[in-house]
Design an enzyme around this catalytic site. Structure first.
Site, PDB file in Angstrom:
ATOM      1  N   ASP A  45     -40.872  -7.316 -56.582  1.00  0.00           N
ATOM      2  CA  ASP A  45     -39.746  -7.778 -57.401  1.00  0.00           C
ATOM      3  C   ASP A  45     -38.414  -7.312 -56.809  1.00  0.00           C
ATOM      4  O   ASP A  45     -37.531  -6.836 -57.529  1.00  0.00           O
ATOM      5  CB  ASP A  45     -39.888  -7.304 -58.845  1.00  0.00           C
ATOM      6  CG  ASP A  45     -38.930  -8.037 -59.787  1.00  0.00           C
ATOM      7  OD1 ASP A  45     -38.465  -9.135 -59.415  1.00  0.00           O
ATOM      8  OD2 ASP A  45     -38.627  -7.513 -60.872  1.00  0.00           O
ATOM      9  N   SER A  71     -30.950  -6.147 -64.750  1.00  0.00           N
ATOM     10  CA  SER A  71     -31.954  -6.223 -63.683  1.00  0.00           C
ATOM     11  C   SER A  71     -31.293  -6.175 -62.310  1.00  0.00           C
ATOM     12  O   SER A  71     -30.348  -6.912 -62.036  1.00  0.00           O
ATOM     13  CB  SER A  71     -32.747  -7.525 -63.816  1.00  0.00           C
ATOM     14  OG  SER A  71     -33.500  -7.521 -65.010  1.00  0.00           O
ATOM     15  N   HIS A 129     -36.651 -11.526 -59.390  1.00  0.00           N
ATOM     16  CA  HIS A 129     -36.617 -12.480 -60.501  1.00  0.00           C
ATOM     17  C   HIS A 129     -35.194 -12.914 -60.854  1.00  0.00           C
ATOM     18  O   HIS A 129     -35.007 -13.863 -61.604  1.00  0.00           O
ATOM     19  CB  HIS A 129     -37.348 -11.921 -61.726  1.00  0.00           C
ATOM     20  CG  HIS A 129     -36.632 -10.798 -62.423  1.00  0.00           C
ATOM     21  ND1 HIS A 129     -36.919  -9.478 -62.213  1.00  0.00           N
ATOM     22  CD2 HIS A 129     -35.638 -10.804 -63.347  1.00  0.00           C
ATOM     23  CE1 HIS A 129     -36.156  -8.705 -62.977  1.00  0.00           C
ATOM     24  NE2 HIS A 129     -35.363  -9.505 -63.674  1.00  0.00           N
TER      25      HIS A 129
END
Length: 467
Positions: A229, A312, A199
């Protein structure tokens, strides 16, 4: 000789003459001899009379100088101690004061007074010097400070872990067609491959990688997978890369200390610490497209190490600075909560590194990752306990793929799968997560509820291409 007032200069008693006692100024009478009581030419009373008449007698200088020595010399040793005559040329004065015993040193009160005076004087001088120094150097006030110490830290401390890992952690600045963002990644190998979240780079048109030294280079996308992901990008022409060591997420236990590194809100090289709060947490993320193609299924490690937007893709490290997870998601307060906190509330989730390693290897090798499957279509609207196999698949196809792993294991439409390798599953999402935590080809044992009875089925996972 007639009486007359003496006009000769008065003797200067305060200045002792140099030389012998006879070198007197003209006109100064010689000192009278000291006699014993009743001795000499006169007695005690005669001395008084002679003393009164002495000024009227003026013998000539030669006559006086010839007679006085012979009269004084024999009488001097026999003078009485009680009849002391005043000798102006003597070394000691006539008067003597009896001061008692001779006291040596200082008395106690004198010592105390001297000490107090010295202290007051020193304090005053010190204060004056201090004020003067402060006025003269008011811009250079220096406060007490500890001396420089050894900057080394234990390798298993947070500082030691950070020092080891920071050179291998990077910050990603991504520019897309409609937006831009920031994420984190870490170096996998000397060839320049970097692992991050899908993402972070999903819609990237341009990717810039910044190292902990501040050097920035452009990176290219190697491959990505939305189901896990995860994504891999690569930098070229960079020397001295510091790949991070990969750990084993199977060894992680609840309560183990961990360190997270990332760039929350674009604050690069941010280090936070916590523990492993739980393992095997079923976490789904994404779903913004609405068709389910971007949903990620993660059998996650839960940590209370603060993770925020920008973390992230960053590493979650154990006490040996080995990567055990990839930070991917956080749980905030509910959107309907008026007191909702947008940042970390101590619920962070990381993809286990065992899963990340397999996916990264496939992305580097082929640009795509494979997913383990059992070859069935699940009823995602089922609200009961467990994962129910649908009656029909997509586009009217059978819910159990003919010849697939599930069909070979004996799974039927309507079966409810309640356990995977003895671990209970409560819904379709959890079943997918438990299956994707394995590799294609791994054997699994499924517990199935059919017609009110439980049965055990053995299945070998198949493979499907990821997105």
């Amino acid at each position: 000789m007639a009486d007359r007032q003496q006009t000769d200069p008065a003797p200067q008693w305060w200045s002792r003459p140099e030389g012998t006692a006879d070198s007197r100024r003209d006109g100064v009478p010689a000192p009278r001899p000291e006699t014993r009581d009743g001795g000499g030419e006169h007695g005690a009373e005669g001395d008084g009379a002679a003393g009164q008449a002495a000024p009227t007698q003026e013998p000539s200088a030669p006559e006086a100088s010839a007679q006085e020595p012979s009269a004084q010399e024999p009488s001097a040793p026999e003078a009485s101690a009680h009849q002391v005559r005043y000798d102006p040329w003597g070394a000691q004065p006539l008067q003597a004061v009896d001061r008692g015993r001779d006291r040596r040193g200082f008395r106690l009160w004198q010592v105390a007074a001297l000490a107090a005076a010295t202290a007051l004087l020193a304090g005053g001088i010190g204060g004056w010097v201090g004020v003067l120094a402060e006025r003269q150097s008011s811009t250079r006030l220096e406060l007490p400070q500890a001396a420089a110490a050894d900057k080394g830290r234990a390798p298993d401390s947070v500082a030691g872990i950070a020092a080891t890992a920071l050179p291998g952690v990077v910050t990603l600045h991504v520019r897309g067609a409609k937006s831009s963002g920031t994420g984190t990644g870490f170096v996998l190998d000397p060839q320049g491959h970097i692992l991050t979240n899908n993402h972070v780079v999903a819609d990237a048109k341009e990717i810039a990688v910044t190292f902990s030294t501040g050097e920035s280079v452009t990176a290219e996308l190697v491959g990505r997978d939305s189901g896990y992901d995860l994504a891999v990008v690569k930098v070229s022409g960079v020397r001295g890369l510091r790949p991070l060591s990969l750990g084993n997420s199977e060894n992680v236990k609840v309560g183990d200390p961990v360190v997270a590194i990332g760039a929350p809100f674009d604050l690069s090289n941010t280090v936070t610490a916590g523990i492993i709060s739980a393992t095997g947490r079923p976490v789904t993320a994404g779903g913004d497209k609405g068709d389910g193609s971007d949903i990620s299924y993660v059998d996650a490690l839960q940590t209370d190490a603060p993770i925020n937007p920008g973390n992230s893709g960053g590493p979650l490290l154990d006490a040996r600075a080995h990567v055990v997870g990839i930070n991917s998601a956080i749980r905030g307060a509910d959107k309907d909560d008026p007191d909702r906190q947008g940042g970390s509330i101590g619920l962070g989730f990381a993809i286990p590194i065992n899963q990340g390693k397999r996916v990264a290897e496939e992305l580097i090798a082929t640009g795509r990752a494979t997913h383990p499957v059992i070859g069935v279509t699940l009823d995602m609207d089922y609200t009961g306990d467990g994962a129910r196999v649908g009656d029909k698949g997509e586009d009217g196809k059978p819910s159990v793929t003919a010849g697939g792993p599930g069909a070979r294991a004996g799974i039927r439409p309507g079966d409810v799968i309640t356990k995977v390798d003895g671990q209970r599953v409560r819904g379709g999402d959890e079943l997918i997560i438990k299956i994707r935590a394995h590799r294609p080809g791994d054997p699994l044992t499924l517990t199935v509820l059919r017609d009110g009875r439980e049965r055990t089925l053995d299945v070998v996972l198949g493979s499907a291409n990821g997105s």
